[in-house]
Design an enzyme around this catalytic site. Structure first.
Site, short mmCIF file in Angstrom:
data_model
loop_
_atom_site.label_atom_id
_atom_site.label_comp_id
_atom_site.label_asym_id
_atom_site.label_seq_id
_atom_site.Cartn_x
_atom_site.Cartn_y
_atom_site.Cartn_z
N LYS A 1 0.84 -1.21 0.00
CA LYS A 1 0.00 0.00 0.00
C LYS A 1 0.88 1.26 0.00
O LYS A 1 0.61 2.21 -0.74
CB LYS A 1 -0.93 -0.01 1.22
CG LYS A 1 -2.06 -1.04 1.08
CD LYS A 1 -2.79 -1.31 2.38
CE LYS A 1 -3.81 -2.42 2.18
NZ LYS A 1 -4.48 -2.84 3.42
N ASP B 1 -10.69 2.99 4.38
CA ASP B 1 -11.13 1.60 4.21
C ASP B 1 -12.65 1.48 4.11
O ASP B 1 -13.16 0.40 3.80
CB ASP B 1 -10.65 0.76 5.40
CG ASP B 1 -9.44 -0.09 5.04
OD1 ASP B 1 -9.23 -0.33 3.83
OD2 ASP B 1 -8.72 -0.51 5.96
N GLN C 1 -4.35 -1.33 9.61
CA GLN C 1 -4.30 -2.68 9.04
C GLN C 1 -4.88 -3.70 10.04
O GLN C 1 -4.47 -3.75 11.19
CB GLN C 1 -2.84 -3.04 8.69
CG GLN C 1 -2.67 -4.36 7.99
CD GLN C 1 -3.32 -4.40 6.61
OE1 GLN C 1 -3.23 -3.46 5.83
NE2 GLN C 1 -4.00 -5.50 6.30
#
Ligand code: NDP
Length: 285
Positions: A53, A120, A97
């Site tokens: 990412k 997200d 994460q």
């Protein structure tokens, strides 16, 4: 022979066009979009995801702020960091994460992220906005799936879409997106009766269950487009999807491969969400 829905190629195109867009935005607003990526602990799979990412951000001209924290980081410390990132004007998107270590409540962390920086798309406000059919930051994998279907010219309006799997991060949000596109949506799961029959009636079948080669020819029909979200390792250690690609591909109209399908699109959509949230923040300072 089915049309292969090549997520990898599409993701590359999207990333190239995002890079050009970011160049224009930097010229207009004087700073790059910024994404904060937070990882707690050293889970090897998480480290691979986080590194890819950060690399993708760099390639697109998006500034990334990496926070790799030790495994024993307290929940309070993490909440304080998120509140600092929420207030930081250079941070447009925040990604924590998952999974987090067991002593940290994932729900609490997800709720703590400012909804307008929720790269997200997991915050309940964004989930709620999506289900209301309103402007929201949408979870990256479902967003990528929709882009793959659209870019492949697969008609959605009025079509019968079956989603296999009902997780909060894939199954439910992709069902909402397909509903918004005027599909007739059926969500199936481990308690669904006669799964092959229900799935075989789909024009569009999205599979996200995490079971290697689960979808076999009795689940499909010749007019069907399949998006395979699964990431599994088979007995030989090879990455495979939830669909038995070899057996199903010759039968259906279109299918996405694993690897090279949904995975790369997820990262591209993370970049897109960061740019979207940057633009919204710049327009409404
Ligand atoms: P979850 O484990 O959260 O959910 C799995 C879903 O599948 C559940 O709804 C479960 O049903 C259903 N299910 C499991 N086994 C069966 C079965 N035998 N028959 C019918 N339904 C079943 O999974 P995720 O949604 O998080 O992930 C699914 C897959 O997608 C995984 O392989 C994951 O690695 C992959 N993935 C890939 C991403 C990418 O970027 N490519 C991103 C996210 C996930 P029930 O609710 O009844 O238990």
């Amino acid at each position: 022979m089915a049309f292969i829905i090549e997520g990898k190629k599409l993701a590359e195109q999207i990333r190239t066009s995002l890079k050009a867009e970011v160049t224009g935005l930097v010229a207009k607003y004087g700073r790059a979009p910024g994404l904060a990526v937070v990882q707690v602990g050293e889970d090897p799979a998480s480290s691979i995801y986080v590194n890819s990412k950060i690399k993708a951000c760099r390639e697109a001209g998006i500034e990334s702020f990496g926070y790799i924290l030790p495994d024993d980081t307290s929940e309070t410390y993490l909440l304080n960091l998120i509140s600092e990132l929420n207030a930081d004007p250079l941070v447009d998107g925040i990604l924590v994460q998952l999974p987090l270590p067991a002593h940290i409540d994932e729900g609490k962390i997800t709720y703590a992220i400012a909804p307008e920086k929720d790269a997200d798309g997991f915050h309940p406000i964004n989930v709620g906005l999506l289900s209301l059919g309103k402007k929201a930051l949408v979870a990256c994998t479902p967003l990528g799936i929709l882009e793959m279907l659209k870019a492949s010219g697969i008609e959605l309006e009025g079509k019968n879409a079956v989603v296999l799997g009902r997780s909060n991060i894939v199954g439910k949000p992709v069902a909402q997106l397909l509903l918004k596109e005027n599909c007739t949506v059926t969500i199936t799961h481990s308690r669904t009766r006669d799964l092959p029959k229900v799935c075989s009636q789909a024009d569009i079948l999205v599979v996200a269950i995490g079971r290697a080669n689960f979808v076999t020819p009795d689940f499909v029909n010749p007019d069907q487009a399949i998006i395979d979200v699964g990431i599994n390792r088979n007995e030989e250690g090879k990455v495979v999807g939830d669909v038995d690609f070899k057996a199903v591909e010759p039968i259906v109209r279109a299918i996405s491969p694993v690897p090279g399908g949904v995975g790369p699109m997820t990262i591209a959509m993370l970049l897109k969400n960061t740019v979207t949230s940057y633009c919204r923040r710049m327009d409404t300072p």
